[in-house]
Design a protein around this motif. Structure first.
Motif, PDB file in Angstrom:
ATOM      1  N   VAL A   1       1.041  -1.197   0.003  1.00 20.00           N
ATOM      2  CA  VAL A   1       0.099  -0.129  -0.042  1.00 20.00           C
ATOM      3  C   VAL A   1       0.794   1.218   0.075  1.00 20.00           C
ATOM      4  O   VAL A   1       0.529   2.364  -0.809  1.00 20.00           O
TER       5      VAL A   1
ATOM      6  N   LEU B   1       0.998   3.605  -2.919  1.00 20.43           N
ATOM      7  CA  LEU B   1       0.492   5.308  -2.768  1.00 20.43           C
ATOM      8  C   LEU B   1       1.521   6.075  -3.180  1.00 20.43           C
ATOM      9  O   LEU B   1       1.544   7.245  -3.763  1.00 20.43           O
TER      10      LEU B   1
ATOM     11  N   PHE C   1      -7.776   3.270  -5.380  1.00 20.82           N
ATOM     12  CA  PHE C   1      -7.817   3.745  -4.121  1.00 20.82           C
ATOM     13  C   PHE C   1      -9.406   4.295  -3.841  1.00 20.82           C
ATOM     14  O   PHE C   1     -10.036   3.960  -2.830  1.00 20.82           O
TER      15      PHE C   1
ATOM     16  N   ARG D   1     -11.796   1.640  -3.033  1.00 24.86           N
ATOM     17  CA  ARG D   1     -11.847   1.242  -1.579  1.00 24.86           C
ATOM     18  C   ARG D   1     -12.318   2.082  -0.602  1.00 24.86           C
ATOM     19  O   ARG D   1     -12.892   1.801   0.280  1.00 24.86           O
TER      20      ARG D   1
ATOM     21  N   LEU E   1      -7.905  11.534  -6.186  1.00 27.58           N
ATOM     22  CA  LEU E   1      -8.811  10.867  -5.315  1.00 27.58           C
ATOM     23  C   LEU E   1     -10.361  11.277  -5.168  1.00 27.58           C
ATOM     24  O   LEU E   1     -11.350  10.679  -5.287  1.00 27.58           O
TER      25      LEU E   1
ATOM     26  N   ASP F   1      -4.658  11.750   0.835  1.00 28.76           N
ATOM     27  CA  ASP F   1      -4.070  10.260   0.501  1.00 28.76           C
ATOM     28  C   ASP F   1      -3.692   9.831   1.965  1.00 28.76           C
ATOM     29  O   ASP F   1      -3.955   8.547   1.969  1.00 28.76           O
TER      30      ASP F   1
ATOM     31  N   ALA G   1      -6.725   7.460   1.956  1.00 31.49           N
ATOM     32  CA  ALA G   1      -6.632   5.903   1.200  1.00 31.49           C
ATOM     33  C   ALA G   1      -5.666   5.202   2.272  1.00 31.49           C
ATOM     34  O   ALA G   1      -5.976   4.257   2.449  1.00 31.49           O
TER      35      ALA G   1
END
Ligand SMILES: [Zn+2]
Length: 212
Positions: free
Chosen positions: A63, A67, A82, A85, A121, A180, A208
Motif C-alpha cells: 500500500v 501510494l 484507491f 476502496r 482521489l 491520501d 486512502a
C-alpha cells in the motif's frame, strides 16, 4: 466494444503485483485481494475539528509503495483503485455528506508534478458516490513536509496555510474531506477548521491510508 479495445491495448494489471488481470478481476488479482490490507477501526484524533476519520488501508507494505507511485511517480491510474476502496469504507460507515473537498496542495507542487493526487482521489470518489467534488480549499503558503516533525511543529507548520475560496454553499453543508494519508490528523484538522469557519456543518475525513 470500446472497452474491449482498450483492454486489448492496455490490459489491466493488478495494482499491487502488476500481473495481468483476468476478466472477472478488478484492480487487484485474486491472490492480492485475498491478503488482508484493509484497515481495522476508525481512528479518532483529539482536538480535531472533524467528526470522524476513516482510511481504506494501513500505510505499510504494498500500500505504501503504490501510494508513493500515485503521489510522486505519475501513477494517476491508481487513484481509481484507491477511491473504489474508500467508497467501500464510506458505504459501511454510513456517513452522509453532500460535498467532496480535497485537501489542497500548493500551486508550486502541483505545477512541478503536473497533477494533484488528493484532487484525483476526490474526483474518482465523486464518481463512485455521486456527491459533487468541489476543490474549495487553497494552500496559501508552502509548508514543510510533515514527515519527521513533532506534533507541535506539525501544527505550527500547517496553521494559517489553508484558506477557503468561497463560502460553503448552504445546500452542501456536510463535507467529506479527502487526502491520501492521515497520520496525526493535523492537516485534516486545519482544513476542517477552515471549512467550518466558512459554513460547513460537519466535516468527515477519508484517506486512502492511515497509520495503525
Ligand atoms: Zn496481485
Amino acid at each position: 466494444m470500446l472497452d474491449r479495445f482498450r483492454r486489448f491495448l492496455f490490459p489491466p494489471r493488478c495494482a499491487f503485483c502488476r500481473t495481468l488481470l483476468a476478466d472477472d478481476e478488478r484492480y487487484l488479482c485474486t491472490a492480492c485481494s485475498q491478503k488482508n490490507y484493509a484497515i481495522s477501526r476508525p481512528k479518532a484524533y483529539s482536538g480535531a475539528f472533524y467528526a470522524a476519520a476513516l482510511s481504506a488501508f494501513v500505510y505499510e507494505g504494498e500500500v505504501r509503495q503504490i501510494l508513493h507511485r500515485l503521489k510522486f511517480h505519475g501513477g494517476v491510474h491508481l487513484a481509481e483503485f484507491f477511491a473504489s476502496r474508500m467508497a467501500d469504507k464510506l458505504d459501511s460507515a454510513g456517513w452522509e455528506f453532500d460535498l467532496i473537498v480535497p485537501v489542497p496542495s500548493h500551486f508550486y507542487r502541483r505545477y512541478k508534478k503536473g497533477y494533484d493526487h488528493a484532487r484525483l482521489l476526490a474526483q474518482e470518489l465523486s464518481r463512485f458516490t455521486g456527491a459533487e467534488c468541489a476543490p474549495l480549499l487553497k494552500k496559501v503558503r508552502r509548508t514543510k513536509p510533515m514527515y519527521g516533525l513533532h506534533k507541535a511543529q506539525r501544527r505550527a507548520n500547517i496553521i494559517g496555510s489553508v484558506t477557503c475560496t468561497k463560502p460553503v454553499d448552504a445546500r452542501h453543508r456536510r463535507v467529506l474531506l479527502v487526502d491520501d494519508i492521515i497520520t496525526t490528523g493535523c492537516t485534516a484538522a486545519e482544513c476542517a477548521r477552515v471549512l467550518r469557519d466558512y459554513g460547513a456543518e460537519t466535516v468527515y475525513v477519508i484517506t486512502a491510508a492511515g497509520v495503525k
